[in-house]
Design a protein around this motif. Sequence first.
Motif, PDB file in Angstrom:
ATOM      1  N   HIS A 110      -5.732  -7.178  -6.918  1.00  0.00           N
ATOM      2  CA  HIS A 110      -4.705  -7.511  -5.933  1.00  0.00           C
ATOM      3  C   HIS A 110      -3.462  -6.638  -6.098  1.00  0.00           C
ATOM      4  N   MET A 111      -3.144  -6.283  -7.329  1.00  0.00           N
ATOM      5  CA  MET A 111      -2.033  -5.352  -7.559  1.00  0.00           C
ATOM      6  C   MET A 111      -2.379  -4.004  -6.938  1.00  0.00           C
ATOM      7  N   PHE A 112      -3.614  -3.571  -7.124  1.00  0.00           N
ATOM      8  CA  PHE A 112      -4.058  -2.327  -6.512  1.00  0.00           C
ATOM      9  C   PHE A 112      -3.885  -2.369  -4.997  1.00  0.00           C
ATOM     10  N   LEU A 113      -4.267  -3.477  -4.371  1.00  0.00           N
ATOM     11  CA  LEU A 113      -4.188  -3.573  -2.913  1.00  0.00           C
ATOM     12  C   LEU A 113      -2.760  -3.369  -2.413  1.00  0.00           C
ATOM     13  N   VAL A 114      -1.792  -3.940  -3.109  1.00  0.00           N
ATOM     14  CA  VAL A 114      -0.396  -3.761  -2.692  1.00  0.00           C
ATOM     15  C   VAL A 114       0.059  -2.334  -2.988  1.00  0.00           C
ATOM     16  N   GLN A 115      -0.310  -1.801  -4.128  1.00  0.00           N
ATOM     17  CA  GLN A 115       0.049  -0.424  -4.459  1.00  0.00           C
ATOM     18  C   GLN A 115      -0.575   0.549  -3.454  1.00  0.00           C
ATOM     19  N   HIS A 116      -1.814   0.280  -3.090  1.00  0.00           N
ATOM     20  CA  HIS A 116      -2.516   1.107  -2.101  1.00  0.00           C
ATOM     21  C   HIS A 116      -1.764   1.080  -0.772  1.00  0.00           C
ATOM     22  N   ARG A 117      -1.308  -0.100  -0.379  1.00  0.00           N
ATOM     23  CA  ARG A 117      -0.583  -0.244   0.886  1.00  0.00           C
ATOM     24  C   ARG A 117       0.760   0.494   0.867  1.00  0.00           C
ATOM     25  N   LEU A 118       1.449   0.443  -0.259  1.00  0.00           N
ATOM     26  CA  LEU A 118       2.783   1.042  -0.339  1.00  0.00           C
ATOM     27  C   LEU A 118       2.760   2.529  -0.682  1.00  0.00           C
ATOM     28  N   ARG A 119       1.591   3.052  -1.031  1.00  0.00           N
ATOM     29  CA  ARG A 119       1.488   4.473  -1.376  1.00  0.00           C
ATOM     30  C   ARG A 119       1.931   5.326  -0.186  1.00  0.00           C
ATOM     31  N   ASP A 160     -11.132  -6.405   3.875  1.00  0.00           N
ATOM     32  CA  ASP A 160     -10.325  -7.214   4.798  1.00  0.00           C
ATOM     33  C   ASP A 160      -8.865  -7.267   4.359  1.00  0.00           C
ATOM     34  N   ALA A 161      -8.639  -7.444   3.064  1.00  0.00           N
ATOM     35  CA  ALA A 161      -7.273  -7.501   2.540  1.00  0.00           C
ATOM     36  C   ALA A 161      -6.557  -6.172   2.757  1.00  0.00           C
ATOM     37  N   CYS A 162      -7.279  -5.082   2.558  1.00  0.00           N
ATOM     38  CA  CYS A 162      -6.699  -3.755   2.773  1.00  0.00           C
ATOM     39  C   CYS A 162      -6.259  -3.599   4.224  1.00  0.00           C
ATOM     40  N   LYS A 163      -7.116  -4.016   5.149  1.00  0.00           N
ATOM     41  CA  LYS A 163      -6.787  -3.935   6.576  1.00  0.00           C
ATOM     42  C   LYS A 163      -5.619  -4.849   6.926  1.00  0.00           C
ATOM     43  N   GLN A 164      -5.629  -6.051   6.379  1.00  0.00           N
ATOM     44  CA  GLN A 164      -4.553  -7.002   6.673  1.00  0.00           C
ATOM     45  C   GLN A 164      -3.221  -6.493   6.144  1.00  0.00           C
ATOM     46  N   LEU A 165      -3.208  -5.947   4.942  1.00  0.00           N
ATOM     47  CA  LEU A 165      -1.970  -5.393   4.390  1.00  0.00           C
ATOM     48  C   LEU A 165      -1.518  -4.172   5.183  1.00  0.00           C
ATOM     49  N   ALA A 166      -2.460  -3.342   5.616  1.00  0.00           N
ATOM     50  CA  ALA A 166      -2.112  -2.154   6.396  1.00  0.00           C
ATOM     51  C   ALA A 166      -1.476  -2.532   7.729  1.00  0.00           C
ATOM     52  N   GLN A 203       0.450  -5.038   8.210  1.00  0.00           N
ATOM     53  CA  GLN A 203       1.782  -5.621   8.001  1.00  0.00           C
ATOM     54  C   GLN A 203       2.831  -4.508   7.999  1.00  0.00           C
ATOM     55  N   PRO A 204       3.925  -4.729   8.703  1.00  0.00           N
ATOM     56  CA  PRO A 204       4.992  -3.724   8.686  1.00  0.00           C
ATOM     57  C   PRO A 204       5.563  -3.564   7.273  1.00  0.00           C
ATOM     58  N   THR A 205       5.878  -2.349   6.925  1.00  0.00           N
ATOM     59  CA  THR A 205       6.481  -2.081   5.623  1.00  0.00           C
ATOM     60  C   THR A 205       7.735  -2.917   5.429  1.00  0.00           C
ATOM     61  N   GLU A 206       8.503  -3.090   6.497  1.00  0.00           N
ATOM     62  CA  GLU A 206       9.741  -3.868   6.419  1.00  0.00           C
ATOM     63  C   GLU A 206       9.469  -5.290   5.947  1.00  0.00           C
ATOM     64  N   SER A 207       8.352  -5.861   6.388  1.00  0.00           N
ATOM     65  CA  SER A 207       7.988  -7.216   5.983  1.00  0.00           C
ATOM     66  C   SER A 207       7.659  -7.254   4.490  1.00  0.00           C
ATOM     67  N   ILE A 208       6.919  -6.269   4.035  1.00  0.00           N
ATOM     68  CA  ILE A 208       6.530  -6.231   2.627  1.00  0.00           C
ATOM     69  C   ILE A 208       7.747  -6.015   1.740  1.00  0.00           C
ATOM     70  N   VAL A 209       8.617  -5.078   2.109  1.00  0.00           N
ATOM     71  CA  VAL A 209       9.792  -4.823   1.269  1.00  0.00           C
ATOM     72  C   VAL A 209      10.817  -5.956   1.372  1.00  0.00           C
ATOM     73  N   ALA A 210      10.617  -6.861   2.320  1.00  0.00           N
ATOM     74  CA  ALA A 210      11.457  -8.055   2.398  1.00  0.00           C
ATOM     75  C   ALA A 210      10.873  -9.187   1.556  1.00  0.00           C
ATOM     76  N   ALA A 256       0.880 -10.764   2.818  1.00  0.00           N
ATOM     77  CA  ALA A 256      -0.106 -11.795   3.136  1.00  0.00           C
ATOM     78  C   ALA A 256      -1.515 -11.283   2.876  1.00  0.00           C
ATOM     79  N   PHE A 257      -2.234 -12.033   2.075  1.00  0.00           N
ATOM     80  CA  PHE A 257      -3.628 -11.728   1.771  1.00  0.00           C
ATOM     81  C   PHE A 257      -4.516 -12.697   2.547  1.00  0.00           C
ATOM     82  N   PRO A 258      -5.741 -12.282   2.873  1.00  0.00           N
ATOM     83  CA  PRO A 258      -6.649 -13.228   3.525  1.00  0.00           C
ATOM     84  C   PRO A 258      -7.113 -14.288   2.523  1.00  0.00           C
ATOM     85  N   LEU A 259      -7.574 -15.401   3.058  1.00  0.00           N
ATOM     86  CA  LEU A 259      -8.201 -16.393   2.192  1.00  0.00           C
ATOM     87  C   LEU A 259      -9.591 -15.887   1.847  1.00  0.00           C
TER      88      LEU A 259
END
Length: 182
Positions: free
Chosen positions: A53-62, A154-160, A162-169, A173-176
């Motif tokens: 899950h840490m990877f997924l967020v790092q991947h999104r913010l790369r 699915d989590a990768c797509k869902q994070l992608a 999401q607007p960066t502004e939302s994440i840095v705020a 959100a991860f899928p169930l």
Amino acid sequence: MFQRLFGRERNANRAITDALYAQIVAAARQTVFYSHWNVPDSPLGRFEMLSLHMFLVQHRLRGEDGVAQEIAQVLIDEFFLDVDHSLRELGIGDVGVPKRMKKLAKMFYGRTAAYDDALERNDLEGLTAALARNVRPDAANWPQASQLATYVADACKQLAAQPTESIVAGTAAFPLASEADR
């Protein structure tokens, strides 16, 4: 004056990274991983899911600049502090922690390279194989690896999405996991 200004910014970023890290941990602790998908409910199994899950967020913010890059770095620092703390809670002494931390960091970065490669190539079979190799190295056959790979995609797509502004705020959100149970 600069100290006050930068101190406030650092505290604001701290609150954001604390919120993001809590969401990462909550996603990694979804019971379906351990109860239905046979991820080992052990310190190493929990490390695998937290790493994923840490990877997924790092991947999104790369590739993001500014605050997003800073938050990504603080998150990874927090992750390794948490791992260090967990090792100490398991009773590993001060002498043994650095050696284990080095091994766990190597494991984390090796796994993230494999997951990143599979996601970049849109290779679900490769992702499934990497997850099986890393999460259940003891199992000759782990049928639930494909469910976890689908969840990761699915989590990768869902994070992608999401607007960066939302994440840095402070919201990631991860899928169930049960939603990816196909």
